[in-house]
Design a protein around this motif. Structure first.
Motif, PDB file in Angstrom:
ATOM      1  N   PHE A  19      50.199  49.068  -4.817  1.00  0.00           N
ATOM      2  CA  PHE A  19      49.369  49.500  -3.696  1.00  0.00           C
ATOM      3  C   PHE A  19      48.156  48.587  -3.669  1.00  0.00           C
ATOM      4  CE2 PHE A  19      52.013  52.753  -2.625  1.00  0.00           C
ATOM      5  CZ  PHE A  19      52.170  53.740  -3.580  1.00  0.00           C
ATOM      6  N   ALA A  20      48.073  47.729  -2.662  1.00  0.00           N
ATOM      7  CA  ALA A  20      47.028  46.709  -2.619  1.00  0.00           C
ATOM      8  C   ALA A  20      45.704  47.227  -2.105  1.00  0.00           C
ATOM      9  CB  ALA A  20      47.487  45.543  -1.753  1.00  0.00           C
ATOM     10  N   HIS A  21      45.679  48.407  -1.507  1.00  0.00           N
ATOM     11  CA  HIS A  21      44.454  48.911  -0.905  1.00  0.00           C
ATOM     12  C   HIS A  21      44.146  50.316  -1.389  1.00  0.00           C
ATOM     13  CE1 HIS A  21      45.776  45.729   1.778  1.00  0.00           C
ATOM     14  NE2 HIS A  21      44.513  45.580   2.077  1.00  0.00           N
ATOM     15  N   ASP A  22      42.860  50.675  -1.347  1.00  0.00           N
ATOM     16  CA  ASP A  22      42.477  52.034  -1.693  1.00  0.00           C
ATOM     17  C   ASP A  22      42.709  52.951  -0.495  1.00  0.00           C
ATOM     18  OD1 ASP A  22      40.325  51.750   0.073  1.00  0.00           O
ATOM     19  OD2 ASP A  22      38.847  51.476  -1.505  1.00  0.00           O
ATOM     20  N   ARG A  23      42.337  54.193  -0.598  1.00  0.00           N
ATOM     21  CA  ARG A  23      42.624  55.148   0.465  1.00  0.00           C
ATOM     22  C   ARG A  23      41.873  54.882   1.758  1.00  0.00           C
ATOM     23  NH1 ARG A  23      39.314  60.293   0.146  1.00  0.00           N
ATOM     24  NH2 ARG A  23      37.518  59.721  -1.106  1.00  0.00           N
ATOM     25  N   PHE A  24      40.876  54.006   1.741  1.00  0.00           N
ATOM     26  CA  PHE A  24      40.140  53.667   2.948  1.00  0.00           C
ATOM     27  C   PHE A  24      40.610  52.360   3.569  1.00  0.00           C
ATOM     28  CE2 PHE A  24      37.173  56.121   0.280  1.00  0.00           C
ATOM     29  CZ  PHE A  24      37.096  57.247   1.071  1.00  0.00           C
ATOM     30  N   GLY A  25      41.609  51.710   2.971  1.00  0.00           N
ATOM     31  CA  GLY A  25      42.122  50.454   3.500  1.00  0.00           C
ATOM     32  C   GLY A  25      41.464  49.226   2.904  1.00  0.00           C
ATOM     33  N   ASN A  26      40.504  49.402   2.000  1.00  0.00           N
ATOM     34  CA  ASN A  26      39.853  48.266   1.357  1.00  0.00           C
ATOM     35  C   ASN A  26      40.741  47.725   0.251  1.00  0.00           C
ATOM     36  OD1 ASN A  26      37.338  48.418   2.792  1.00  0.00           O
ATOM     37  ND2 ASN A  26      36.861  50.229   1.594  1.00  0.00           N
ATOM     38  N   PRO A  27      40.754  46.431   0.072  1.00  0.00           N
ATOM     39  CA  PRO A  27      41.544  45.872  -1.024  1.00  0.00           C
ATOM     40  C   PRO A  27      40.949  46.330  -2.356  1.00  0.00           C
ATOM     41  CG  PRO A  27      40.183  44.181  -0.046  1.00  0.00           C
ATOM     42  CD  PRO A  27      40.023  45.406   0.812  1.00  0.00           C
ATOM     43  N   TRP A  29      40.753  44.977  -5.216  1.00  0.00           N
ATOM     44  CA  TRP A  29      39.961  44.024  -5.991  1.00  0.00           C
ATOM     45  C   TRP A  29      38.515  43.977  -5.504  1.00  0.00           C
ATOM     46  CZ3 TRP A  29      37.783  39.886  -3.533  1.00  0.00           C
ATOM     47  CH2 TRP A  29      38.327  39.493  -2.311  1.00  0.00           C
ATOM     48  N   ILE A  30      38.263  44.266  -4.243  1.00  0.00           N
ATOM     49  CA  ILE A  30      36.876  44.348  -3.773  1.00  0.00           C
ATOM     50  C   ILE A  30      36.287  45.698  -4.177  1.00  0.00           C
ATOM     51  CG2 ILE A  30      35.324  44.390  -1.787  1.00  0.00           C
ATOM     52  CD1 ILE A  30      37.217  42.492  -0.337  1.00  0.00           C
ATOM     53  N   ALA A  31      37.039  46.763  -3.915  1.00  0.00           N
ATOM     54  CA  ALA A  31      36.542  48.105  -4.208  1.00  0.00           C
ATOM     55  C   ALA A  31      36.250  48.292  -5.692  1.00  0.00           C
ATOM     56  CB  ALA A  31      37.556  49.146  -3.737  1.00  0.00           C
ATOM     57  N   ASN A  32      37.068  47.716  -6.546  1.00  0.00           N
ATOM     58  CA  ASN A  32      36.921  47.915  -7.990  1.00  0.00           C
ATOM     59  C   ASN A  32      36.201  46.778  -8.700  1.00  0.00           C
ATOM     60  OD1 ASN A  32      38.325  50.339  -7.783  1.00  0.00           O
ATOM     61  ND2 ASN A  32      40.302  49.322  -8.040  1.00  0.00           N
ATOM     62  N   GLY A  33      35.886  45.717  -7.976  1.00  0.00           N
ATOM     63  CA  GLY A  33      35.308  44.532  -8.609  1.00  0.00           C
ATOM     64  C   GLY A  33      33.804  44.536  -8.761  1.00  0.00           C
ATOM     65  N   HIS A  34      33.151  45.557  -8.246  1.00  0.00           N
ATOM     66  CA  HIS A  34      31.692  45.661  -8.346  1.00  0.00           C
ATOM     67  C   HIS A  34      30.988  44.435  -7.767  1.00  0.00           C
ATOM     68  CE1 HIS A  34      32.397  49.222 -10.714  1.00  0.00           C
ATOM     69  NE2 HIS A  34      33.184  48.529 -11.511  1.00  0.00           N
ATOM     70  N   GLN A  80      31.918  34.191  -1.279  1.00  0.00           N
ATOM     71  CA  GLN A  80      32.437  34.523  -2.603  1.00  0.00           C
ATOM     72  C   GLN A  80      33.942  34.250  -2.615  1.00  0.00           C
ATOM     73  OE1 GLN A  80      30.782  38.172  -4.397  1.00  0.00           O
ATOM     74  NE2 GLN A  80      29.759  38.490  -2.428  1.00  0.00           N
ATOM     75  N   PRO A  81      34.503  33.910  -3.780  1.00  0.00           N
ATOM     76  CA  PRO A  81      35.945  33.628  -3.835  1.00  0.00           C
ATOM     77  C   PRO A  81      36.796  34.893  -3.680  1.00  0.00           C
ATOM     78  CG  PRO A  81      34.968  33.412  -6.008  1.00  0.00           C
ATOM     79  CD  PRO A  81      33.845  33.677  -5.048  1.00  0.00           C
ATOM     80  N   SER A  82      37.814  34.794  -2.849  1.00  0.00           N
ATOM     81  CA  SER A  82      38.752  35.895  -2.615  1.00  0.00           C
ATOM     82  C   SER A  82      39.810  35.899  -3.703  1.00  0.00           C
ATOM     83  CB  SER A  82      39.415  35.714  -1.248  1.00  0.00           C
ATOM     84  OG  SER A  82      40.490  36.594  -1.085  1.00  0.00           O
TER      85      SER A  82
END
Length: 107
Positions: A19-27, A29-34, A80-82
């Motif tokens: 599952f590449a995205h959280d429940r809001f549709g955010n990827p 790695w962004i949501a969890n990457g702080h 920032q690098p993706s």
């Protein structure tokens, strides 16, 4: 028994990042990457803050990137690098840019 097999498979998908995205549709790695904004230090991601931009809608300029549809210019110092190789723009509640991610090597 079938339920256990189904639940086990679901847990496996989650654990492997299928599952590449959280429940809001955010990827994830962004949501969890702080990640934080290079502009004001705020966190890049919240509910429905980030969206992917097709590569065809982004043009590299001498000093950053032009987002073709909006005309917005993102200075190179704010890029920032993706982690997934795609372009992403995260916005504040007022719609202004909070963070911008570009594929590695493009930064």
């Amino acid at each position: 028994m079938r339920l256990l097999v189904l639940l086990g498979g679901l847990v496996g998908l989650i654990a492997t990042g299928a599952f590449a995205h959280d429940r809001f549709g955010n990827p994830n790695w962004i949501a969890n990457g702080h990640f934080t904004s290079p502009i004001d230090g705020s966190h890049c991601c919240g509910e429905a803050d980030c969206f992917e931009i097709p590569a065809s809608d982004v043009q590299e300029t001498g000093g950053g990137y032009l987002l073709i549809r909006s005309g917005e210019v993102v200075p190179a110092r704010e890029v920032q690098p993706s982690r997934d190789g795609n372009y992403w723009r995260c916005k504040k509640p007022d719609g202004s840019r909070r963070c911008f991610f570009a594929p590695p090597g493009a930064v």
